[in-house]
Every structure is written in structure tokens, then in C-alpha cells.
Design a protein around this motif. Structure first.
Motif, PDB file in Angstrom:
ATOM      1  N   MET A 193       0.825  -1.196   0.000  1.00 20.07           N
ATOM      2  CA  MET A 193       0.000   0.000   0.000  1.00 20.07           C
ATOM      3  C   MET A 193       0.868   1.258   0.000  1.00 20.07           C
ATOM      4  N   LYS A 194       1.935   1.249   0.782  1.00 16.93           N
ATOM      5  CA  LYS A 194       2.832   2.399   0.832  1.00 16.93           C
ATOM      6  C   LYS A 194       3.495   2.634  -0.519  1.00 16.93           C
ATOM      7  N   ILE A 195       3.927   1.548  -1.168  1.00 22.27           N
ATOM      8  CA  ILE A 195       4.561   1.685  -2.487  1.00 22.27           C
ATOM      9  C   ILE A 195       3.569   2.270  -3.492  1.00 22.27           C
ATOM     10  N   SER A 196       2.327   1.780  -3.472  1.00 25.50           N
ATOM     11  CA  SER A 196       1.310   2.301  -4.387  1.00 25.50           C
ATOM     12  C   SER A 196       1.025   3.774  -4.102  1.00 25.50           C
ATOM     13  N   ALA A 197       0.958   4.139  -2.813  1.00 22.81           N
ATOM     14  CA  ALA A 197       0.713   5.538  -2.460  1.00 22.81           C
ATOM     15  C   ALA A 197       1.867   6.422  -2.919  1.00 22.81           C
ATOM     16  N   GLN A 198       3.107   5.912  -2.800  1.00 25.36           N
ATOM     17  CA  GLN A 198       4.255   6.673  -3.280  1.00 25.36           C
ATOM     18  C   GLN A 198       4.188   6.886  -4.789  1.00 25.36           C
ATOM     19  N   GLU A 199       3.786   5.863  -5.522  1.00 26.18           N
ATOM     20  CA  GLU A 199       3.682   5.996  -6.977  1.00 26.18           C
ATOM     21  C   GLU A 199       2.603   7.007  -7.356  1.00 26.18           C
ATOM     22  N   VAL A 200       1.454   6.927  -6.679  1.00 22.90           N
ATOM     23  CA  VAL A 200       0.401   7.906  -6.951  1.00 22.90           C
ATOM     24  C   VAL A 200       0.885   9.312  -6.622  1.00 22.90           C
ATOM     25  N   GLY A 201       1.548   9.454  -5.481  1.00 21.60           N
ATOM     26  CA  GLY A 201       2.059  10.767  -5.096  1.00 21.60           C
ATOM     27  C   GLY A 201       3.058  11.331  -6.083  1.00 21.60           C
TER      28      GLY A 201
END
Length: 702
Positions: free
Chosen positions: A593-601
């Protein structure tokens, strides 16, 4: 003041004498003295007294809002009034903070208890915002379900008792009733869970609780309990910020002048370029405004030409949008004040007493709009313009004031567009990119902290399995609510250093400040003349700002929920059993989830920074798809863990989940999932913005 003294000799030769400057400065001091004398007329509204008034208003609104939220949960009220009261609480907190800055200028000391009351109201408002956010889902199927009716039947009475206890605590300072009400609510919640989930629970009720009701009722009750705990906890007066004395503040103001010159002298690179450009634009605008009225053909027409350059000093801002907004307000106020004074002079027919009474009436009328955040400056301009026109005792002054206001605004806009134009529409993109970076970084920290909490829970369970003594210690005995040195962590009393999340709180406050800056820039950009620069995509930017505000509110809810792990007293724990285990895959899911949030950010930051394109929109869509998959996976793990915990409790009474564990873990899961939903909505708003940019400009972000 400096502008008037510098330009007065141009219009009046007598102004070249030192006596003229002495007279002018004496009049400035006299005006300041009149203002101080007016403030000191009884009753004297000191900042300390006004803070007490704000505290009383906040406490009353807090009690009413709490009651409205409880009634909404019980199905007897809507959220409209509660939302209005929450807005009032936010406004009260801002006003109290502004007043606190004024206390140091008064010869009166601020009552520390009053400041403590304001701080408690602000903390309680945070919990109520969380509760309101939870109850926003009141249109969901659970609102009319039998399970909800069973919980309301059990919890309705203790919730209303807590409302009464909170009102008593706020009015008389009696915390004992809050303690009793919190304990009753805790006991009834435990009994209700025993009846609905363990003893008499059907498979339909169990599935309804896991799928819909658990994130609602647990998050709602957690916010309610946090409210009660924050109101009954005593503040350490030694930790409250101390106000500097009048002497220190005055000395600091005096020292600001040389410090400002030293700071300008030490600027380098882009900073010194910005200062020079600002100075050139400012001086050129004043010079042009003064030159226009000094032309030979206009010298006989305008007798008060100093008004034009004076207008520029009031309306010139760094960005075009801010200057336009200030110009509109100043022209509006100047026109209204000039017209009124013109009519007053005609009606009074030169009678000084009649003019004076008309000015008193006008000042009283416009002061009602003085505190308006939108038209307050126009009210000020209307008040003093009427006085200036009336003092000239000539109707020609009124016309000149209006003409020179327009003239100063036009000259200022020409200069701002011709020389190094700085547009708010460009600044809002840069500030939005910075806000996105800060918000995504804060989200990563919140996910990391939940990751750490899960790791600590796993370590405690493993220690309990290896050591029977530790396992015996994990079964809690009810503790007194008055024990404030003990902090709760996942239902376990942890003695030692108190929980400190001040750094994350400071970072969250910084993000909220950045959001207010972006909102202000967006308002300025909407005021900018489009001319040849094309249409400003106001709706797209506004939607992005609104979604960002929602995301930040959800992050604040996560911070409040994580703080509850350490702040709720141990009496809310009966048996310890952490039903969210890292072994169930939560750590891996959080990492993904953190990796996905970083990519979105990262793609959102790239889009706001001016590098966006239709390819960026596709990248956002792809990242949002992966984020949705991770969100679905985490939600599935949460539902499976909750179902397994309830099934285990139905088999073995000793393994039933405690109130604290059920409240905290359910609420934290719901808060994290809410943040991901808000981030997904923000990504959708950015995609729409990119498409609007492409339609408006032919290519995005130009």
C-alpha cells in the motif's frame, strides 16, 4: 506615511519645510491616540476577556454539537446542525489563537485556565470532526438494520448520559460524572458485543457487522471516548506557552527594522532579484501615478493629485490576482464613501454639525461589515474616504477620490502586466505541487507508524507465548480513570515515557497551513484578468483543492486514532487479544500500500509541477488501479481477521477481543481505508484537471 511626506512637496511648496513634516507626524500620533482612547472607553474589551468569551462560545457549541452527533447516531437528528456547529468551533479556535497574540500588548495578564479551556475545546473539536466523518455514511444499509437497532437500544442511554456529563464538565468543571459515564458506556458496549456477536449472533448479523457496521460503530465510539478523556484530562500549566511581555514585544518590533535591512543586504541569487523587481515595480507605479496628475493640462483639473500615487501604495501586491482583488475592494469602498460624503455635503449645505453627524452615522453603519473576511477592507475604505471628502468641504473632492482610485488601479495593473508579471495561476500550481509532496510524505509516515504498531503487537504476543508471567500480565485488571501517568498501547498498560507525536502533529499543521495558502492563491487566480493568457481552469483546480482538503482531514483522523492507542485509559480494556496480526499478511499489505501511495504521489507531484500531459493522466489511472487493488486486498485481510477474531471469541471466552482492541484496530483500519479512498478521489480530480487543461489550452499545463 512615507509616500505622503515624499510627494507632498510636489503639490505644496510649504511641504518642503521641516515644520510641515512635524505637523503631519503629530497628526498621525494624534490619530493613533484617538484610536487608543476609543478602545479604552468602557467597557474595555481586552483580549483576555474576549478569549474567555470565545471559550464560553466554544464550550456551548461543543456540548450542542456532541448532543447532535449522538442524536444522529440514534437516528433522531440530521447532521446539518452538527456541521454548522463544527464550523463554529473551528472559527472559535482561530479567533482564540489570534486573540492570544494580542494579549502581550495589554497590561493585563491572561488567565492560564482560560487558555486551557480553549485548548481543550480545540482538541475536542478534532474528535468531533472524526465522529462527523464517520456518521457521513448514515445513508448506508446499516442505518436501518436490526444490528444497529440493537446497538442503539443498548448504547443510547449511556451516550445521552455522557452528553449530560460533558455539559456538566464544561459548565462546572465536574469531571466525576464524565468518569462514571465513560465507564457505563464501556460496560454497555462490552455487554452489547457479548449479546450481538458471541451469544446470540446469527450468521447474517455477523456478516453485517464485519462488512458494514464495525468500521462505523467502533470509530464512532472511539471518537466519543476520546472526547470524554480529553475533557477530563488536566493540562500541565507549566507546559502551556508563555506570553512575552509588552516590553519584549515592543523591543522586538523596533529591532525588526534593522534586521530587515540586514536581511535584504544578505540576499543572494533569485531572492535579491525578486526584491529588486518588486522595488522597481512599486516605485515605477508610484512615479507614473504622480506624473499623470502633474501634466500641465491636468494640473488645473485635479487639486488633490496625491491621491493617485497614494492608492498604489495600498493595492500593490506581489501577484496580479491579489492586486486586482485589493483594487476592486478599494474602488468599491472609495466610491461608496465618496458618494455618501458628497450627498452629506449637499444635504447639510455646509453645516459642520450636520456633516459631523452624518459621518458618525456612516461610520457606525459601515463598521457592521468591518469583520467581514470578504468585504472588510472595502468597509474600512468607505469609512475613511467619507471623512476625507467631508474634511475637504467640497464636492469636487468626492469626484477626484473616485477618479484617482481608478487611475491608481489602472496604472498598477499596467505595470504588473508589463514588468515581470507574477500570476497567481502559476503560483497555485507550484504551491499545489509542494502541498502534494508534503501530504504524500505525511501519508507514508502514518503507514510506517501503523507498521510499527503491528510489529510491537506481534512481539508482545510472542513474549506472552514464551513466558507465562508475561501472559498473565496481559490480562488487564480494571484501572482507575484518574490514573494519568499510565498510557495504553493496544490494550496493554505501558509505564514509562509519555507518548509524544508532536513532530507529526507539527507536520500535519504545516500541511494544513500549506492548504490554506493554496486556497488563497486559488481565490486570487480566479480574480486575475484572463486577457491573452486564456481561461483559468477554476473548476478543475477547485476540485483538486477540495479533494486535497478531504485527504488532509482523513490524515488528521488517522493521527487522532493512532494517538488513541496511547491516550485511552486502561479501564477500557478487559481481556487482551490483538486480532490484527502481522503474520496474517498485514505488514506485507501495508508495504505494498505504501509503495502504491508513493507511486500515486509521484505522478501527482509531476502533474502539478507543470510536467503533466495526457501520458501523465494515463500514468495516474494506472497507479490508481494498482492502489485500488491494494486497498481491496487490505480490506479483505481486515474482514478475514475480524471474522476470525469473532469466531475465536465464540469458541473460547478467554480469547474474546477487548473493547480497547476492538475500538482501536477497527477505527485504524477504517481510517487508513478512508485515506486511500480520498487519495483515489484526488487522483481522479487530477485526471479531470489534465483533461480540462488539454481542452482549454490545447495542451496541458501551459
Amino acid at each position: 506615511t512615507a509616500t505622503i511626506l515624499a510627494l507632498s512637496p510636489v503639490y505644496d511648496e510649504d511641504a518642503l519645510t521641516a515644520w510641515y513634516s512635524v505637523q503631519f507626524l503629530s497628526l498621525v500620533l494624534l490619530a493613533s491616540g484617538c484610536a487608543i482612547a476609543a478602545v479604552l472607553l468602557p467597557p474595555v474589551p481586552t483580549a483576555s476577556e474576549l478569549i474567555q468569551v470565545q471559550a464560553q462560545i466554544g464550550e456551548k457549541a461543543l456540548a450542542e454539537c456532541f448532543g447532535e452527533l449522538v442524536q444522529n447516531y440514534c437516528g433522531t437528528s440530521r447532521l446539518v446542525r452538527a456541521s454548522f456547529l463544527l464550523q463554529m468551533l473551528r472559527a472559535t479556535a482561530r479567533t482564540s489563537e489570534e486573540l492570544r497574540q494580542d494579549v502581550a500588548w495589554e497590561p493585563f495578564s491572561l488567565d492560564v485556565k482560560c487558555l486551557e479551556r480553549c485548548r481543550k475545546v480545540g482538541q475536542a473539536a478534532c474528535h468531533l470532526r472524526t465522529v462527523e466523518d464517520v456518521l457521513r455514511c448514515n445513508d448506508a444499509p446499516w442505518a436501518n438494520s436490526e444490528l444497529h437497532a440493537a446497538f442503539v437500544a443498548r448504547l443510547g442511554t449511556p451516550l445521552r448520559q455522557l452528553v449530560t456529563a460533558v455539559e456538566t464538565c464544561l459548565s462546572r468543571g465536574d469531571k466525576g460524572e464524565v468518569d462514571i459515564a465513560l465507564q457505563n458506556l464501556n460496560d454497555e458496549f462490552q455487554t452489547c458485543r457479548e449479546e450481538t456477536l458471541y451469544s446470540q449472533a446469527s450468521e447474517v448479523a455477523l456478516r453485517e457487522y464485519v462488512d458494514h457496521y464495525a468500521p462505523i460503530v467502533n470509530a464512532f465510539l472511539l471518537g466519543i471516548m476520546q472526547l470524554g478523556v480529553s475533557l477530563r484530562r488536566s493540562e500541565d500549566h507549566a507546559l502551556l506557552p508563555r506570553q512575552p511581555g509588552f516590553g519584549r514585544i515592543m523591543l522586538g518590533r523596533i529591532c525588526e527594522v534593522p534586521r530587515a535591512f540586514i536581511k535584504v543586504a544578505t540576499l543572494q541569487g533569485e531572492e535579491i532579484d525578486s526584491q529588486i523587481k518588486r522595488g522597481v515595480k512599486f516605485s515605477l507605479s508610484i512615479t507614473l501615478a504622480a506624473t499623470v496628475v502633474l501634466l500641465a493640462e491636468s494640473s488645473d483639473t485635479f487639486k488633490y493629485g496625491i491621491f493617485a500615487p497614494l492608492e498604489v501604495t495600498f493595492i500593490l501586491f506581489d501577484r496580479i490576482g491579489g492586486s486586482v482583488n485589493q483594487s476592486v475592494l478599494r474602488i468599491l469602498g472609495t466610491t461608496a464613501g465618496s458618494v455618501y460624503a458628497y450627498l452629506a455635503l449637499i444635504v447639510s449645505n455646509g453645516n459642520d454639525a450636520g456633516v459631523l453627524m452624518s459621518l458618525v452615522t456612516w461610520s457606525f453603519a459601515v463598521c457592521t461589515a468591518r469583520m467581514s473576511p470578504k468585504y472588510g477592507y472595502a468597509a474600512i475604505c468607505a469609512a475613511w474616504t467619507a471623512g476625507i471628502v467631508a474634511s475637504g468641504n467640497s464636492t469636487d473632492v468626492a469626484l477626484e477620490r473616485i477618479i484617482h482610485s481608478f487611475m491608481g488601479a489602472v496604472i498598477m495593473l499596467v505595470v504588473l502586466h508589463a514588468l515581470w508579471p507574477v500570476r497567481a495561476r502559476d503560483a497555485v500550481r507550484v504551491s499545489l505541487a509542494r502541498l502534494m509532496a508534503d501530504t504524500v510524505g505525511l501519508l507514508e509516515l502514518e503507514l510506517d507508524e501503523w507498521h510499527a504498531l503491528l510489529g510491537l503487537s506481534s512481539h508482545q504476543e510472542q513474549s506472552a507465548a514464551r513466558n507465562p508471567e508475561v501472559q498473565a500480565d496481559l490480562v488487564q485488571e480494571p484501572a482507575s480513570l484518574a490514573v494519568e501517568a499510565d498510557e495504553v498501547h493496544l490494550g496493554v498498560v505501558v509505564r514509562g515515557a509519555p507518548f509524544d507525536d508532536s513532530s507529526l502533529r507539527t507536520r500535519l499543521d504545516g500541511v494544513q497551513t500549506s492548504l490554506r495558502t493554496v486556497s488563497m492563491l486559488h481565490e486570487e487566480a480566479c480574480m486575475e484578468p484572463e486577457l491573452w493568457h486564456g481561461q483559468y481552469v477554476a473548476e478543475g483546480i477547485g476540485a483538486v483543492v477540495a479533494c486535497t482538503a478531504k485527504l488532509i482531514d482523513r490524515l488528521s483522523t488517522v493521527r487522532t486514532t493512532i494517538s488513541a492507542q496511547h491516550q485511552l485509559p486502561s479501564t477500557f480494556s478487559v481481556n487482551f487479544h490483538s486480532w490484527i496480526s502481522p503474520q496474517a499478511g498485514f505488514v506485507q499489505a501495508l508495504t505494498k500500500m505504501k509503495i502504491s501511495a508513493q507511486e500515486v504521489g509521484s505522478v501527482l507531484i509531476a502533474a502539478t509541477d507543470g510536467r503533466g500531459s495526457m501520458e501523465a493522466a494515463l500514468a495516474i489511472d494506472n497507479c490508481l488501479g494498482d492502489l485500488r487493488l491494494q486497498r481491496t486486498a487490505l480490506h479483505a485481510l481486515y474482514r478475514d481477521a475480524l471474522t476470525a477474531a469473532i469466531e475465536m471469541g465464540r469458541v473460547a471466552v478467554s480469547r474474546r477481543v477487548s473493547n480497547a482492541d476492538m475500538l482501536l484496530n477497527n477505527s485504524l483500519c477504517a481510517a487508513i481505508l478512508g485515506v486511500i479512498d480520498s487519495l483515489h478521489a484526488l487522483g481522479g480530480a487530477f485526471t479531470t484537471l489534465i483533461e480540462l487543461d488539454a481542452l482549454t489550452y490545447g495542451m496541458p499545463f501551459k
